[in-house]
Design a protein around this motif. Structure first.
Motif, mmCIF file in Angstrom:
data_model
loop_
_atom_site.group_PDB
_atom_site.id
_atom_site.type_symbol
_atom_site.label_atom_id
_atom_site.label_comp_id
_atom_site.label_asym_id
_atom_site.label_seq_id
_atom_site.Cartn_x
_atom_site.Cartn_y
_atom_site.Cartn_z
ATOM 1 N N GLY A 169 0.859 -1.454 0.082
ATOM 2 C CA GLY A 169 0.149 0.234 -0.322
ATOM 3 C C GLY A 169 0.645 1.435 0.090
ATOM 4 O O GLY A 169 2.007 1.435 0.375
ATOM 5 N N ALA A 170 0.170 2.675 -0.517
ATOM 6 C CA ALA A 170 0.607 3.675 -0.081
ATOM 7 C C ALA A 170 1.165 4.063 1.039
ATOM 8 O O ALA A 170 2.040 4.523 1.305
ATOM 9 C CB ALA A 170 -0.380 5.153 -0.989
ATOM 10 N N ASP A 171 0.513 3.426 1.749
ATOM 11 C CA ASP A 171 0.805 3.773 2.815
ATOM 12 C C ASP A 171 2.510 3.021 3.717
ATOM 13 O O ASP A 171 2.892 2.990 4.686
ATOM 14 C CB ASP A 171 -0.040 3.742 4.100
ATOM 15 C CG ASP A 171 -0.184 2.467 4.480
ATOM 16 O OD1 ASP A 171 0.210 1.172 3.430
ATOM 17 O OD2 ASP A 171 -1.118 2.059 5.110
ATOM 18 N N GLY A 172 2.914 2.553 2.963
ATOM 19 C CA GLY A 172 4.404 1.737 3.572
ATOM 20 C C GLY A 172 3.932 0.347 3.743
ATOM 21 O O GLY A 172 5.010 -0.261 4.117
ATOM 22 N N GLU A 173 2.350 -0.361 3.875
ATOM 23 C CA GLU A 173 2.257 -1.574 4.456
ATOM 24 C C GLU A 173 1.817 -2.560 3.657
ATOM 25 O O GLU A 173 1.306 -2.167 2.163
ATOM 26 C CB GLU A 173 1.376 -1.088 5.614
ATOM 27 C CG GLU A 173 1.112 0.012 6.255
ATOM 28 C CD GLU A 173 2.080 -1.054 7.466
ATOM 29 O OE1 GLU A 173 2.242 -1.933 7.331
ATOM 30 O OE2 GLU A 173 2.297 -0.080 7.997
ATOM 31 N N ALA A 174 2.265 -4.162 3.678
ATOM 32 C CA ALA A 174 1.516 -4.805 2.656
ATOM 33 C C ALA A 174 1.054 -6.035 3.395
ATOM 34 O O ALA A 174 1.480 -6.020 4.851
ATOM 35 C CB ALA A 174 2.833 -5.394 2.201
#
Ligand SMILES: C[S@@+](CC[C@H](N)C(=O)[O-])C[C@H]1O[C@@H](n2cnc3c(N)ncnc32)[C@H](O)[C@@H]1O
Length: 334
Positions: free
Chosen positions: A290-295
């Motif tokens: 994700g764009a928030d840096g989480e997967a």
């Protein structure tokens, strides 16, 4: 995916009088060297038999990987239209063909390659390419003595694994300095290839670059070993390709990983699909970065209406408007 027809014809012409047994022998040696990631001071493509084996057995797959990486860059940066290309470790010119296919406006290409045999093959193949003017430079990419001019697009494809690890940091800095707009680095989609790409990505972000693809963010990669990020393309094997590899299956899956960075930020998007989607009746599960840096995995069911329908259409490697953890405001944009 297949090589474009003019390149396929040029490869067939180049190989037409090479005995099959010679191709098979050289392909087996090359494959053993690649698998061992052997660094013994010799270039893998240092003679004509090795280069011919590469054309028959590896170029279709590296072409597919590079072309797919470029498609993701073009999708993330639709206004990017490079006029000039600088490709290092060009081999037989794989990137040149992929770049002219992706960006037909490309007018000038400089290809840097240490192996004379690879340059001979690459120049011969590129005679069939009408669209761009091509200059070959004989040089070691880890040295700075060759005077290279900046280009809109700078590329390094399937080369890092052949370099002494201590040479990679300085080379990446130099590549970024030469990139007027975008730099793309492609590697095999193995855990080792991903680890190299992670280091390159972190170094480039440290130099002020913006990640254009495949990550939808410039934050640290959320994956941790033994997991690793990679993509895959199915490559059609020609008859010669099958015979050279002594394989029966008419296709192979090329796993690859890459990072593309630009001087300008890409259009933001919510996430990228980083594994093959799983589907069952009424359900789709996507592994998203994700764009928030989480997967993580997002599972959607029919109850999610449009989002579920979007999820059913998404494939491994696609960018998506679906978020990993949907907020109340998520709206479909695909
Ligand atoms: C696996 S081939 C990749 C060729 C092409 N980039 C592709 O994607 O198909 C790696 C190429 O990098 C070249 N190479 C390796 N080390 C190099 C160096 N230090 N300087 C210049 N070229 C180098 C090799 O000779 C070979 O042609």
């Amino acid at each position: 995916m297949e090589l474009p027809a003019p390149l396929r014809l040029a490869v067939d012409r180049f190989l037409h009088d090479t005995p099959l047994a010679e191709l098979q022998r050289a392909a087996a040696t090359l494959s053993a060297r690649y698998r061992a990631e052997l660094r013994d001071g010799r270039l893998h493509l240092d003679d004509a038999p090795a280069v011919k084996a590469y054309l028959a057995a590896r170029m279709p797959a590296t072409y597919a990987a590079v072309r797919a990486s470029m498609a993701m860059v073009a999708h993330a940066r639709p206004s990017f239209s490079p006029a000039t290309l600088l490709d290092l470790g060009a081999g037989p010119g794989t990137v040149l063909w992929a770049a002219t296919d992706c960006w037909p406006g490309l007018g000038e290409a400089t290809l840097v390659e240490a192996s004379a045999a690879a340059r001979v093959a690459g120049s011969e193949l590129a005679r069939g390419l009408a669209s761009a003017s091509v200059r070959w430079v004989a040089a070691d990419v880890t040295r700075t003595d060759a005077a290279l001019s900046p280009a809109d697009l700078v590329t390094l494809s399937y080369v890092l694994d052949e370099l002494d690890p201590s040479a990679i940091g300085p080379l990446v800095e130099r590549l970024w300095a030469l990139a007027r707009d975008t730099l793309v680095v492609v590697e095999p989609g193995t855990p080792a290839g991903w680890t190299r790409i992670l280091a390159v990505r972190a170094a480039l972000i440290g130099l002020g670059a913006h990640v254009a693809a495949p990550c939808p963010h410039d934050r640290p990669c959320p994956l941790a070993a033994p997991d690793w990020c990679h993509f895959s393309r199915r490559v059609a094997r020609s008859r010669l390709h099958r015979l050279t590899k002594e394989g029966d299956v008419p296709w192979e899956d090329e796993k690859f990983i890459f990072v593309a960075v630009s001087r300008r930020a890409a259009e933001p998007y919510a996430a990228r699909v980083i594994a093959p989607p799983r589907q069952a009746k009424g359900m789709a599960a996507l592994k998203l970065c994700g764009a928030d840096g989480e997967a993580g995995i997002r599972t959607l069911t029919k109850r999610e209406g449009d989002d579920y329908r979007i999820a059913r259409r998404l494939d491994w490697g696609d960018s998506s408007s679906l978020e990993l953890r949907p907020g109340p405001t998520e709206r479909s944009r695909d």
